[in-house]
Design an enzyme around this catalytic site. Structure first.
Site, PDB file in Angstrom:
ATOM      1  N   LYS A 116     -10.000  -1.927  13.386  1.00 49.44           N
ATOM      2  CA  LYS A 116     -11.289  -2.516  13.025  1.00 49.44           C
ATOM      3  C   LYS A 116     -12.210  -2.547  14.243  1.00 49.44           C
ATOM      4  O   LYS A 116     -13.424  -2.421  14.105  1.00 49.44           O
ATOM      5  CB  LYS A 116     -11.091  -3.931  12.481  1.00 49.44           C
ATOM      6  CG  LYS A 116     -10.398  -4.005  11.114  1.00 49.44           C
ATOM      7  CD  LYS A 116     -10.435  -5.447  10.604  1.00 49.44           C
ATOM      8  CE  LYS A 116      -9.307  -5.776   9.632  1.00 49.44           C
ATOM      9  NZ  LYS A 116      -9.463  -5.223   8.299  1.00 49.44           N
ATOM     10  N   GLY A 164      -5.205  -6.027   3.728  1.00 52.93           N
ATOM     11  CA  GLY A 164      -4.675  -6.855   2.643  1.00 52.93           C
ATOM     12  C   GLY A 164      -4.909  -8.344   2.868  1.00 52.93           C
ATOM     13  O   GLY A 164      -4.170  -9.170   2.368  1.00 52.93           O
ATOM     14  N   HIS A 208     -18.622 -10.001  -0.744  1.00 50.40           N
ATOM     15  CA  HIS A 208     -17.945  -8.779  -0.314  1.00 50.40           C
ATOM     16  C   HIS A 208     -18.423  -7.680  -1.249  1.00 50.40           C
ATOM     17  O   HIS A 208     -18.140  -7.691  -2.441  1.00 50.40           O
ATOM     18  CB  HIS A 208     -16.422  -8.955  -0.409  1.00 50.40           C
ATOM     19  CG  HIS A 208     -15.655  -7.690  -0.155  1.00 50.40           C
ATOM     20  ND1 HIS A 208     -14.732  -7.570   0.868  1.00 50.40           N
ATOM     21  CD2 HIS A 208     -15.668  -6.489  -0.784  1.00 50.40           C
ATOM     22  CE1 HIS A 208     -14.222  -6.349   0.851  1.00 50.40           C
ATOM     23  NE2 HIS A 208     -14.764  -5.675  -0.151  1.00 50.40           N
ATOM     24  N   GLU A 275     -16.540  -1.138   3.446  1.00 53.54           N
ATOM     25  CA  GLU A 275     -16.685  -2.538   3.044  1.00 53.54           C
ATOM     26  C   GLU A 275     -17.780  -3.223   3.856  1.00 53.54           C
ATOM     27  O   GLU A 275     -17.818  -3.110   5.080  1.00 53.54           O
ATOM     28  CB  GLU A 275     -15.362  -3.279   3.242  1.00 53.54           C
ATOM     29  CG  GLU A 275     -14.240  -2.723   2.378  1.00 53.54           C
ATOM     30  CD  GLU A 275     -12.990  -3.599   2.384  1.00 53.54           C
ATOM     31  OE1 GLU A 275     -12.308  -3.629   1.358  1.00 53.54           O
ATOM     32  OE2 GLU A 275     -12.694  -4.238   3.413  1.00 53.54           O
ATOM     33  N   ARG A 292      -8.625   5.491   2.075  1.00 52.19           N
ATOM     34  CA  ARG A 292      -7.661   5.756   1.000  1.00 52.19           C
ATOM     35  C   ARG A 292      -8.293   5.378  -0.329  1.00 52.19           C
ATOM     36  O   ARG A 292      -9.405   4.882  -0.379  1.00 52.19           O
ATOM     37  CB  ARG A 292      -6.430   4.891   1.215  1.00 52.19           C
ATOM     38  CG  ARG A 292      -6.831   3.416   1.321  1.00 52.19           C
ATOM     39  CD  ARG A 292      -5.674   2.469   1.393  1.00 52.19           C
ATOM     40  NE  ARG A 292      -6.065   1.190   1.946  1.00 52.19           N
ATOM     41  CZ  ARG A 292      -6.637   0.198   1.277  1.00 52.19           C
ATOM     42  NH1 ARG A 292      -6.929   0.329   0.007  1.00 52.19           N
ATOM     43  NH2 ARG A 292      -6.947  -0.933   1.871  1.00 52.19           N
TER      44      ARG A 292
END
Ligand code: ADP
Ligand code: ADP
Ligand code: MG
Length: 666
Positions: A116, A164, A208, A275, A292
């Protein structure tokens, strides 16, 4: 196009990929662990190769075994699904070496987005807006603390390698920083093997919103609009939808462009998701890119009418993208709910066990169920406890919401705790229904989502009793049909019994509440009395538990599933778990130790916090257990003394094992 591909995954995503491959005439190879020998993905594939024991570290994560399986079966390409090796550079590399096509982006793109911190550096350089924070290399705790102070609280500490929703800690004030950093790093090391962190300003009331992108080897790149995944628990998505409510055409175009710029900055090929975290005013910042296929890709498929796995296969085979940006369109509205084996009332603690009864709603134009399990399968502690993804589509959001409520009401799961009722309440809750969205919605709407007590209306007790009576009747009829003398009074179903009256009481318990339903037999049914109110009841029950119920002339449908002494009653869109109480059996009290000191599930002890011999207050943390990739703090059930720990750090403990010898102060 490929003739044969291998799917390096399990569960619903493996099944999902196999479905498209089959439609395209491509043969499929599944890989599986010993625990998955009879799993749905293994049964669906044309061929299957055993790759090791249950533990993912010895099976689904072992690169050499998967490559060997592909070679052995002659698979030309590997689809990694999501999770597992899907964003693993070494795996992508190993595929290249072996001359097998990796169905995903080039290794350089995975590398660029794998951290990140690194991703933020690249995106900053490409002019994509970033969340304010520190994403540099200096990892000295004192230095990071200083950075956090500079950013201003609240801040979020994130594992650079995280995913996750794991490896994240919200820090509210400076005094908590160092402790939170340590906890974050501990989880980061155990989950991702890397404790590098970054710090971000914690955005309040954010949404989000993510953009699906797709690139091909000819240099084309498009965006397939957005998904809103604001409804989360523990930073993990629960309900997703597309398009995002309130999205304007201008903002969609701006976010789409930022996402395509992000993808192009790393030479992206295949399916990816950029995102963003968005403020209520619509301004947005880049958060991360997932290189992915995403768990929630079906909502995009439902509104675009496309099959993203088909696109992945075409792109991996070297074909250009099937459509250009101008040809892409949004139709209607889609919602996805993640059905998990977990207990929302116990902090969403995963639940394991056998799916004794499983019947999903029927699929069609409006309803889609992506699942990797069938009735009789186990939800095991080795893997993600997802049961299915329920996806609905309709012309607009309101109609899609109604579809979701209907489909959830039809979903029946018995054998493990699950979040279906919680999802129904979530879908129905006014904040969600009116699209007043932010990532804190579940926390904010707690009162509505977790109602105190679970009182059941009288109908529930009546339906449970009626089911009991109908089951006896069915059994008697079965026997009579098989027996020689159908007229025998032993099979009568009108309450005729040797030395018995035509009246009896059926006892049920729901939580702490126990009630007796009194039964009087009549020629065409029963008179049932509960709480002093009598109703005329009759109905039918089929072997799958489906019921036609008539109470005082009012008809309704219900389902009652019996599993051991449990009676799972599904009625009026809700579910209750009653116990059938046998008046002759008297259960012993308690299980020996205090409830809170038993392992809630199999796991590993990762820290002993209290000292042996210490006197502690009620709620004091005693030890930390790691189970199903999460940390669970075991706390003191009352003020008292820690006499001894039964396990050491690193020990594996079984479900229900006594962890601490704790003496509650008198
Ligand atoms: P994000 O990375 O933004 O959270 P997804 O929701 O698609 O995106 O899932 C992220 C990753 O986490 C996936 O790799 C998936 O395998 C994994 N994952 C999702 N849900 C769980 C879960 N309940 N437990 C463990 N891993 C999960
Ligand atoms: P993961 O890889 O686990 O998906 P993300 O960076 O995508 O991690 O963040 C997961 C979730 O955490 C987001 O969807 C959002 O709800 C929350 N989150 C992440 N960054 C922030 C932030 N800076 N402020 C507030 N919430 C955030
Ligand atoms: Mg994410």
């Amino acid at each position: 196009m490929f003739e044969k591909i291998l799917i390096a995954n399990r569960g619903e995503i493996a099944c999902r990929v196999i479905k498209t491959a089959r439609r395209m005439g491509i043969r499929t190879v599944a890989v599986y662990s010993e625990a998955d020998a009879s799993a749905r993905h293994v049964r669906m594939a044309d061929e299957a190769v055993l790759i090791g024991p249950a533990s993912v570290k010895e099976s689904y994560l072992v690169i050499e075994r998967i490559i060997a399986a592909a070679k052995q079966t002659g698979a030309q390409a590997i689809h990694p699904g999501y999770g597992f090796l899907s964003e693993n550079e070494a795996f992508c590399h190993a595929c290249d070496e072996a001359g097998i096509v990796f169905i995903g982006p080039p290794v350089s793109a995975i590398h660029a987005m794998g951290s990140k911190s690194e991703a933020k550096k690249i995106m900053g350089a490409a002019g994509v807006p970033l969340t304010p924070g520190y994403h540099g290399d200096d990892q000295d705790p004192a230095y990071l603390h200083q950075q956090a102070d500079g950013i201003g609280y609240p801040v979020l500490i994130k594992a650079a390698a995280g995913g996750g929703g794991k490896g994240m800690r919200l820090v509210e004030k400076s005094a908590d920083f160092i402790e939170m950093l340590a906890s974050c790093k501990r989880e980061a090391i155990s989950s991702f093997g890397d404790d590098h962190v970054l710090i971000e300003k914690y955005i309040t009331r954010p949404r989000h919103i993510e953009i699906q992108v797709f690139g091909d080897t000819q240099g084309n790149c498009v965006y397939l609009f957005e998904r809103d995944c604001s409804v989360q628990r523990r930073h993990q998505k629960v309900l997703e939808e597309a398009p995002a409510p309130g999205m304007t055409l201008e903002r969609r175009a701006a976010m789409g462009k930022a996402a395509v710029d992000a993808a192009k900055a790393v030479g992206y090929v295949g399916a990816g998701t950029v995102e963003f975290i968005a403020n209520q005013d619509g301004s947005f910042y880049f958060m991360e890119m997932n290189t992915r296929l995403q768990v929630e890709h079906p909502v995009t498929e439902m509104i675009t009418g496309l099959d993203l796995v088909e696109w992945q296969l075409r792109v991996a085979a070297g074909e250009p993208l099937p459509l250009a940006q101008e040809q892409l369109q949004i139709r209607g509205h889609a919602l996805e709910a993640r059905i998990y084996a977990e207990d929302p009332d116990k902090g969403f603690l995963p639940s394991i066990g056998k799916l004794v009864h499983l019947s999903p709603p029927g699929e069609g134009l409006h309803v889609r169920v992506d699942t990797g399990v069938e009735e009789g399968d186990e939800i095991s502690p080795h893997y993600d406890p997802m049961i299915a993804k329920l996806i609905v589509w309709d012309q607009n959001r309101d109609r899609a919401l109604a579809r979701m409520l209907q489909a959830l009401a039809e979903y029946r799961v018995v054998g493990v705790s699950n979040n279906i009722e919680f999802l129904s309440r979530l879908t129905a809750c006014p904040a969600f229904a009116t699209a007043d969205l932010d990532t804190g919605l579940i926390e904010r709407e707690k009162a509505y989502l977790f109602p105190e007590g679970k009182e059941a209306p009288a109908e529930v007790w009546l339906i449970a009793a009626l089911a009991e009576l109908l089951r006896e009747t069915n059994r008697a009829e079965d026997k009579a049909a098989r027996g020689r003398d159908p007229k025998s009074p032993w099979h009568a179903r009108d309450g005729w019994r040797v030395n018995a009256t035509a009246h009896r009481g059926l006892i049920f318990r729901l939580g702490e509440v126990q009630k007796t339903v009194n039964v009087a037999y009549r020629a065409d049914g029963y008179t049932l009395t509960v709480d002093g109110r009598s109703v005329e009841a009759r109905g039918e029950l089929n072997p799958r538990g489906l019921m036609r119920v008539e109470l005082d002339g009012t008809r309704m449908d219900a389902t009652v599933i019996a599993a051991a002494e449990k009676r799972h009653v599904f009625a009026q869109g809700r579910a209750w778990q009653l116990a059938n109480v046998d008046p002759l059996y008297h259960a012993g009290e308690g299980g020996g130790a205090e409830g809170g000191l038993l392992a809630p599930m199999p796991g590993k002890v990762i820290a002993l916090i209290a000292a042996e011999g210490a006197t502690v207050e009620k709620g004091a943390p005693l030890l930390i257990l790691e189970a199903m990739k999460m940390e669970h703090t075991i706390t003191a059930p009352g003020p008292g003394t820690v006499k001894a720990f039964r396990f050491a750090v690193g020990d594996q403990v079984g479900d229900g094992a006594e962890l601490v010898d704790f003496e509650v102060a008198k």
